[in-house]
Design a protein around this motif. Structure first.
Motif, PDB file in Angstrom:
ATOM      1  N   ALA A 133      37.007  25.458  27.051  1.00 35.98           N
ATOM      2  CA  ALA A 133      37.449  26.685  27.697  1.00 35.98           C
ATOM      3  C   ALA A 133      36.257  27.531  28.141  1.00 35.98           C
ATOM      4  CB  ALA A 133      38.340  27.487  26.755  1.00 35.98           C
ATOM      5  N   VAL A 134      35.246  27.643  27.282  1.00 34.44           N
ATOM      6  CA  VAL A 134      34.052  28.399  27.656  1.00 34.44           C
ATOM      7  C   VAL A 134      33.377  27.742  28.866  1.00 34.44           C
ATOM      8  CG1 VAL A 134      31.715  29.022  26.904  1.00 34.44           C
ATOM      9  CG2 VAL A 134      33.667  29.382  25.379  1.00 34.44           C
ATOM     10  N   ALA A 135      33.379  26.424  28.919  1.00 31.01           N
ATOM     11  CA  ALA A 135      32.798  25.734  30.067  1.00 31.01           C
ATOM     12  C   ALA A 135      33.542  26.073  31.351  1.00 31.01           C
ATOM     13  CB  ALA A 135      32.812  24.221  29.821  1.00 31.01           C
ATOM     14  N   VAL A 136      34.874  26.236  31.269  1.00 34.91           N
ATOM     15  CA  VAL A 136      35.638  26.660  32.450  1.00 34.91           C
ATOM     16  C   VAL A 136      35.192  28.054  32.884  1.00 34.91           C
ATOM     17  CG1 VAL A 136      37.932  27.214  33.332  1.00 34.91           C
ATOM     18  CG2 VAL A 136      37.622  25.210  31.870  1.00 34.91           C
ATOM     19  N   PHE A 137      35.077  28.981  31.937  1.00 36.37           N
ATOM     20  CA  PHE A 137      34.601  30.319  32.269  1.00 36.37           C
ATOM     21  C   PHE A 137      33.250  30.266  32.976  1.00 36.37           C
ATOM     22  CE2 PHE A 137      37.850  32.014  29.491  1.00 36.37           C
ATOM     23  CZ  PHE A 137      38.020  33.326  29.897  1.00 36.37           C
ATOM     24  N   ARG A 138      32.371  29.384  32.522  1.00 31.44           N
ATOM     25  CA  ARG A 138      31.018  29.334  33.073  1.00 31.44           C
ATOM     26  C   ARG A 138      30.964  28.713  34.472  1.00 31.44           C
ATOM     27  NH1 ARG A 138      27.411  31.059  29.430  1.00 31.44           N
ATOM     28  NH2 ARG A 138      27.795  30.752  27.185  1.00 31.44           N
ATOM     29  N   ARG A 139      32.043  28.079  34.899  1.00 35.52           N
ATOM     30  CA  ARG A 139      32.050  27.483  36.241  1.00 35.52           C
ATOM     31  C   ARG A 139      32.379  28.494  37.326  1.00 35.52           C
ATOM     32  NH1 ARG A 139      34.286  22.773  33.594  1.00 35.52           N
ATOM     33  NH2 ARG A 139      36.432  23.277  34.176  1.00 35.52           N
ATOM     34  N   TYR A 140      32.803  29.712  36.939  1.00 34.90           N
ATOM     35  CA  TYR A 140      33.295  30.679  37.919  1.00 34.90           C
ATOM     36  C   TYR A 140      32.607  32.033  37.748  1.00 34.90           C
ATOM     37  CZ  TYR A 140      37.058  27.339  38.660  1.00 34.90           C
ATOM     38  OH  TYR A 140      37.764  26.205  38.950  1.00 34.90           O
ATOM     39  N   ASN A 141      32.607  32.805  38.828  1.00 36.68           N
ATOM     40  CA  ASN A 141      32.288  34.225  38.762  1.00 36.68           C
ATOM     41  C   ASN A 141      33.596  34.983  38.624  1.00 36.68           C
ATOM     42  OD1 ASN A 141      29.433  34.151  39.128  1.00 36.68           O
ATOM     43  ND2 ASN A 141      29.758  33.681  41.285  1.00 36.68           N
ATOM     44  N   LEU A 142      33.741  35.792  37.585  1.00 38.30           N
ATOM     45  CA  LEU A 142      34.974  36.551  37.392  1.00 38.30           C
ATOM     46  C   LEU A 142      34.964  37.805  38.256  1.00 38.30           C
ATOM     47  CD1 LEU A 142      35.413  34.561  35.099  1.00 38.30           C
ATOM     48  CD2 LEU A 142      36.367  36.432  33.765  1.00 38.30           C
ATOM     49  N   ASP A 143      36.099  38.057  38.875  1.00 39.60           N
ATOM     50  CA  ASP A 143      36.258  39.174  39.799  1.00 39.60           C
ATOM     51  C   ASP A 143      37.017  40.297  39.101  1.00 39.60           C
ATOM     52  OD1 ASP A 143      36.577  40.858  41.934  1.00 39.60           O
ATOM     53  OD2 ASP A 143      38.045  39.600  42.979  1.00 39.60           O
ATOM     54  N   PHE A 144      36.331  41.371  38.741  1.00 43.70           N
ATOM     55  CA  PHE A 144      36.969  42.540  38.150  1.00 43.70           C
ATOM     56  C   PHE A 144      37.295  43.599  39.199  1.00 43.70           C
ATOM     57  CE2 PHE A 144      34.527  41.679  33.951  1.00 43.70           C
ATOM     58  CZ  PHE A 144      35.509  40.792  33.539  1.00 43.70           C
ATOM     59  N   ASP A 145      36.964  43.364  40.475  1.00 42.72           N
ATOM     60  CA  ASP A 145      37.245  44.348  41.519  1.00 42.72           C
ATOM     61  C   ASP A 145      38.751  44.533  41.674  1.00 42.72           C
ATOM     62  OD1 ASP A 145      34.572  44.549  41.973  1.00 42.72           O
ATOM     63  OD2 ASP A 145      34.555  43.218  43.720  1.00 42.72           O
ATOM     64  N   GLY A 146      39.179  45.784  41.708  1.00 44.60           N
ATOM     65  CA  GLY A 146      40.601  46.072  41.867  1.00 44.60           C
ATOM     66  C   GLY A 146      41.397  45.871  40.599  1.00 44.60           C
TER      67      GLY A 146
END
Length: 331
Positions: free
Chosen positions: A200-213
């Protein structure tokens, strides 16, 4: 599911809304027509026909028949309202891990969604369907075909559970070359593809999380081995805090690198920590629900426990109704 189980008429569950306090009463609808569905006409018909109302919160349940694209409109669909939840990972007994959470928000219509994608793990997840633009009777509403894109928490057939809570100080700096994903959508990508917290942590590390909006968030993840982690953004960087003792908890205060005595100054965290210390981190589903009740707020919409090896799911709604479900687990 990843074809280790026979798909078929499994009961699923539904529940009430999202978490937090805000002056907003109506979250904005997701623009456009459904984009997630990769179903044929018969699968669409069966999916929408499976919808049924199960209480007056209102709560619904639905079984998603067929496939969907979890990356459709990848950076979109981030709810704009703040969340304020309480979560913990502990043990139901000495060798059965348990994940529990309160979800606190307004009484929007919500859905417990059962999904079984051909190339991903089967899961149960909870969706606030107001963020799909559904506010009245959802019968036949094709916007429900996008429901897989917005899980607010859930558990998959491998016993991997995820949940989120607001962290007002979080800031996610983009890493060049990574695709952007919404801060709630990331849970779908995790549930579909991760069997352990490391995956699961590896999935998180594959993306930039978008907190905008939407609200800055941090996350609690736990798996069937008893491992758990908090995923949090510290100084803009994704940081992981691995479970060190018999339990791990998360509320709405930064947790990574914060001394335990400071964490316990948060009322809800302090209540959870005191009781979990007393029990040595061992609490069954009934005890977990009592503990969640001790930290419930006036706007708590539901409390839920996930048995990460048993597949048992127990939900208590804002109206006091209790429902039990079982997600068949795979090896």
């Amino acid at each position: 599911m990843r074809r280790t189980l026979i798909a078929g008429g499994l009961a699923l569950l539904l529940l009430g809304t999202a978490c937090g306090e805000s002056s907003r009463s109506d979250p904005p609808a997701v623009a456009g027509s459904p984009t997630a569905s990769r179903q044929d006409a018969g699968q669409v018909e069966r999916t929408l026909a499976s919808l049924r109302k199960i209480d007056d919160l209102p709560m619904y349940e639905m079984t998603y028949d067929g496939d969907y694209d979890p990356t459709a409109g990848l950076a979109g669909s981030t709810p704009p309202s703040p969340f304020g939840c309480s979560l913990f990972a502990a043990l139901a007994d000495r060798d059965r891990p348990l994940f529990a959470r309160n979800f606190d928000w307004q009484p929007n219509p919500a859905l417990v969604l059962r999904t079984d994608p051909p190339d991903g793990y089967a899961s149960i997840s909870l969706v606030d369907i107001s963020y799909l633009g559904v506010s009245a009777d959802p019968t036949g509403d094709r916007r429900l075909l996008d429901a897989p894109l917005l899980p607010f928490d859930g558990m998959n057939e491998r016993g991997l559970a995820v949940g989120l809570a607001a962290d007002d100080g979080a800031r996610a700096e983009p890493v060049p070359g990574r695709p952007k994903v919404g801060s709630v959508r990331i849970l779908r990508l995790v549930l579909d593809s991760a069997a352990t917290v490391d995956e699961a942590v590896a999935v998180f590390r594959r993306y930039n999380l978008d907190f905008d909006g939407g609200p800055p968030l941090h996350y609690l993840l736990a798996d069937a081995t008893g491992a758990s982690v908090v995923v949090e953004f510290v100084d803009g960087k994704l940081t992981v805090d691995r479970r060190q003792g018999p339990w791990q908890a998360l509320t709405n205060v930064p947790a990574v690198g914060v001394p335990d005595r400071e964490l316990r100054q948060d009322h809800r965290y302090g209540v959870l920590a005191k009781e979990l210390d007393r029990t040595g981190g061992v609490v069954d589903a009934a005890g977990a629900l009592r503990l969640l009740n001790a930290v419930r707020q006036s706007h708590t919409r539901w409390s839920v426990t996930y048995g990460l090896r048993s597949g048992e799911v127990r939900v208590v709604t804002a109206g006091g109704g209790t429902r039990d479900y079982r997600l068949p687990m795979s090896d």
